[in-house]
Design an enzyme around this catalytic site. Structure first.
Site, PDB file in Angstrom:
ATOM      1  CG  ASN A 183      57.841  90.307  36.540  1.00  0.00           C
ATOM      2  OD1 ASN A 183      56.845  91.014  36.609  1.00  0.00           O
ATOM      3  ND2 ASN A 183      57.966  89.337  35.658  1.00  0.00           N
ATOM      4  NE  ARG A 189      45.482  93.390  40.275  1.00  0.00           N
ATOM      5  CZ  ARG A 189      46.220  93.947  41.233  1.00  0.00           C
ATOM      6  NH1 ARG A 189      46.229  95.254  41.362  1.00  0.00           N
ATOM      7  NH2 ARG A 189      46.950  93.204  42.049  1.00  0.00           N
ATOM      8  NE  ARG A 242      51.169  93.129  46.506  1.00  0.00           N
ATOM      9  CZ  ARG A 242      51.314  93.085  47.820  1.00  0.00           C
ATOM     10  NH1 ARG A 242      51.621  94.171  48.486  1.00  0.00           N
ATOM     11  NH2 ARG A 242      51.111  91.960  48.468  1.00  0.00           N
ATOM     12  CG  HIS A 252      41.662  87.281  43.966  1.00  0.00           C
ATOM     13  ND1 HIS A 252      41.900  86.083  43.309  1.00  0.00           N
ATOM     14  CD2 HIS A 252      42.427  88.208  43.336  1.00  0.00           C
ATOM     15  CE1 HIS A 252      42.780  86.274  42.336  1.00  0.00           C
ATOM     16  NE2 HIS A 252      43.116  87.551  42.326  1.00  0.00           N
ATOM     17  CE1 TYR A 289      48.175  90.925  32.306  1.00  0.00           C
ATOM     18  CE2 TYR A 289      46.716  90.530  34.165  1.00  0.00           C
ATOM     19  CZ  TYR A 289      47.798  91.182  33.610  1.00  0.00           C
ATOM     20  OH  TYR A 289      48.508  92.080  34.368  1.00  0.00           O
ATOM     21  NE  ARG A 321      52.223  84.011  35.483  1.00  0.00           N
ATOM     22  CZ  ARG A 321      51.239  84.633  36.110  1.00  0.00           C
ATOM     23  NH1 ARG A 321      50.041  84.683  35.568  1.00  0.00           N
ATOM     24  NH2 ARG A 321      51.425  85.204  37.282  1.00  0.00           N
TER      25      ARG A 321
END
Length: 701
Positions: free
Chosen positions: A47, A374, A404, A434, A467, A560
């Site tokens: 990260n 993705r 990305r 997106h 996730y 988050r």
């Protein structure tokens, strides 16, 4: 810049660093299994690398353009923000170092040992030397730096072994790149998992590389460069004039600037000045670390552990379960009868994949349309879409090539889809697509009907197990008609479409959210807002939430990561509470709830309340009408708000604190895992139904 907001907003970069600190706190939690704690150290490190490449990189560019670009949350210039970032990161390095050392020490009794050369046994040293001579030395490309050998370009996030070389009274710098195509670690012979990192091996045998020199000041270093990004990308919440100038700047720059230098050993004053000169950095940008600069190898170490050890050192295995709402048989028929909500990773993505597989072969299905951001490296979804095209369906795939770090993967899949006969389109100039939406159009009893799926996460079979996301499948005609209109607009590059049900960025999503907040403001102290998302930076949203708080509306935000609005500021945000949950799974769902009971409006969608999402991306959110699905979503929100184990409360100074545990512990993610493992109602009903049918047949006889 709106100065009146400054007392209840905070800088997004410092807010992000506090989120990553929360990740590090998971690595420090003694209730988390040891190897999972090491994973959290690796995630924290990864990260931070990305943060420097993207966020620090973009601020560096702004700083190069001058002092005119001011953060609208704090009033700081780009250079002031950089100074504060470098100051804030230094203590995080120390915390990571202490955490890594403690975990490493606790893993040692289990035989998992990352070793320095001095810690190797004699036989191990012989093995390492032989391996180095035969397998590593022939692959190395060492270099000295002198008038005939200029200082080389060091690649981003790659490790280089360095040393001072002396010969005939002159002093040189020697540099050895650690090859990218060899393993990061060398496993040592034996039953235990003992290993040494490759940069340490190379550093030990520099005499075999620079044989004619006297060697001192051994070290290894790693530079982090400003990532090669487009100013249209998510790192820039800025105006068009700056965007234009930045395009010209980035186009001219051939080598992206260094924004961080990591070193394993302390640098002499002379060497520090030398590196600062070569990389055009300041000493504040140099970070010494005793932690490996790359920690990705820890995942292979975990894989190498025997099952008996994994049971002691990793989370208890959990597999996504079949959703309680889903039965055997046709998914299309089930969705015609009722809306179905899937909650990942507690429930499996399998029902959605079954839906696409069924639609690919159903003779009544005419079209399948989907947006893709993705995908997994291996994906059944693409297989089913290709099969649909080969079966004569019209398949339209809107794939975002600018996701990305997934650009090449998406290019590869787009080629595969086109080869199978799918119609592939690529979105808009300046706007990333997106959204997560899929539309199946079919003929039923001579009528055109729709099945629409709208989710909060990607169509990625791998991340659906890692996730937390929600996915709604509905046969609502009005939602289906909107979805059809959406795909038509995407095909003709129309961002200004009008929709009855869906709210779509960049045209209507933010405006609708603000109107829904206004609706609660009108109720005063009877108003209620609960919103779950990943990040909050949008100033219009922040201002409206503060207005709602001043009106007495009770507001809970579950955020988050970045949260630029501060709760508990007197006279401004006293009725706002913000919590962040960081745990076993990455919190990723976006759920927006306004009002209570019969008046409640609830949406799920792909957007965070960030300027990049609300103004510079194509996002879709969908209303939820089915009472059972509403209850499911309310249950998710209620349990998360009750979490007192992994949740942290954001305080008015921007720091997080633990909740008090007054009665019993509530770990929301564990609650959802337990619920998913409970026997499904359909399974409970099945046996009595079979018995009844058998008795009916018996009595007829």
């Amino acid at each position: 810049m709106r100065k009146e907001l400054l007392n209840y907003t905070q800088n997004r970069e410092l807010s992000w660093l506090r989120f990553d600190e929360r990740v590090l706190q998971e690595a420090q939690d003694p209730t988390v299994p040891l190897l999972e704690r090491m994973k959290f150290v690796a995630i924290f490190t990864s990260n931070l690398d990305e943060f420097f490449m993207i966020r620090v990189g973009s601020l560096y560019d702004m700083g190069m353009m001058g002092e005119n670009h001011i953060d609208d949350k704090t009033g700081w210039s780009a250079r002031q923000q950089l100074d504060k970032i470098y100051t804030a990161v230094a203590p995080l390095y120390k915390e990571r170092e202490k955490t890594y050392a403690e975990i490493k020490k606790q893993l040692s009794p289990y035989g998992i040992c990352g070793l320095s050369f001095k810690e190797l046994e004699q036989q191990e040293k012989k093995f390492v030397k032989k391996y180095f001579r035969e397998q590593i030395l022939p692959l190395l490309s060492p270099q000295i730096v002198d008038p005939n050998h200029p200082f080389p370009h060091l690649l981003n996030n790659e490790i280089y072994v360095t040393a001072t070389l002396k010969e005939n009274g002159r002093s040189l710098l020697g540099i050895v790149p650690v090859p990218q195509f060899i393993s990061d670690i060398l496993y040592l012979p034996g039953h235990d998992i003992r290993y040494i990192r490759m940069e340490k091996v190379i550093m030990e045998y520099l005499e075999l590389i620079f044989s004619q020199y006297e060697i001192s000041d051994r070290n290894y270093i790693c530079v982090t460069r400003n990532a090669d990004i487009s100013p249209d990308d998510e790192a820039f919440d800025i105006n068009d004039d700056f965007r234009y100038r930045m395009k010209k700047t980035l186009h001219k720059r051939r080598r992206m600037a260094v924004v961080r230098l990591e070193v394993a050993e302390s640098l002499s004053k002379e060497r520090e000045q030398y590196f600062c000169s070569k990389f055009n950095i300041t000493p504040k940008q140099i970070f010494r670390t005793k932690v490996p600069m790359k920690l990705g190898f820890m995942f292979s170490v975990i894989d190498k552990a025997p099952d008996s050890m994994k049971r002691a050192l990793t989370y208890e295995p959990f597999s996504p379960q079949m959703a309680k709402m889903v039965e055997e048989g046709s998914m299309m028929k089930q969705i015609r009868r009722k809306d179905i909500l899937l909650s990942y990773p507690y429930e499996s993505m399998e029902p959605f994949l079954r839906l696409i597989k069924e639609a690919s072969a159903d003779p009544n299905v005419m079209t399948i349309k989907i947006t893709i951001y993705r995908l997994a490296r291996k994906t059944r979804l693409v297989e089913y879409l290709c099969a649909a095209a080969e079966n004569g369906k019209e398949v339209t795939v809107l794939i975002e090539l600018r996701a990305r770090f997934d650009e090449q993967n998406n290019i590869d899949w787009s080629e595969r889809l086109e080869e199978a006969g799918c119609r592939v389109i690529y979105g808009f100039e300046g706007y990333k697509v997106h959204s997560k939406i899929c539309l199946i159009t079919y003929r039923h009893r001579n009528e055109i009907q729709y099945i629409t799926q709208i989710g909060t996460g990607n169509y990625n079979e791998k991340t659906a197990e890692m996730y937390t996301d929600v996915s709604l499948m509905t046969s609502s005609r009005s939602i289906g008609e909107d979805a059809a209109e959406f795909f038509k607009n995407m095909s003709i590059s129309n961002l200004d479409g009008r929709y009855e049900e869906l709210i779509v960025a960049p045209t209507s999503l933010k405006q609708k959210i603000l109107l829904l907040i206004d609706r609660e403001i009108a109720k005063g102290t009877n108003g209620r807002i609960v919103m779950k998302m990943n990040s909050v930076t949008d100033m219009d949203f922040i201002e409206k939430i503060a207005e709602a708080s001043r009106a007495g509306v009770r507001i809970d935000l579950i955020v988050r990561g970045i949260c630029c609005i501060l709760p508990g500021i007197e006279g401004e945000t006293e009725n706002l509470r913000v919590i962040s949950i960081v745990g076993r799974y990455l919190e990723h769902a976006r759920i927006f709830s306004f009002g209570v009971r019969e008046e409640q409006k609830i949406y799920i969608g792909s957007a965070d309340m960030m300027t990049r999402n609300t103004e510079k991306r194509v996002e879709v959110a969908c209303p939820v009408y089915d009472p059972i699905v509403k209850r499911q979503l309310n249950h998710l929100l209620k349990v998360m708000l009750s979490d007192n184990v992994k949740a942290r409360i954001l305080t008015s100074d921007g720091t997080y604190k633990k909740k008090e545990i007054r009665e019993r512990e509530v770990n929301a993610q564990e609650v959802f895992m337990r619920e998913a493992l409970q026997e499904r109602p359909s399974e409970k009903r099945r046996e009595p139904k079979v018995i009844r049918r058998f008795l009916e047949i018996f009595h007829k006889k």
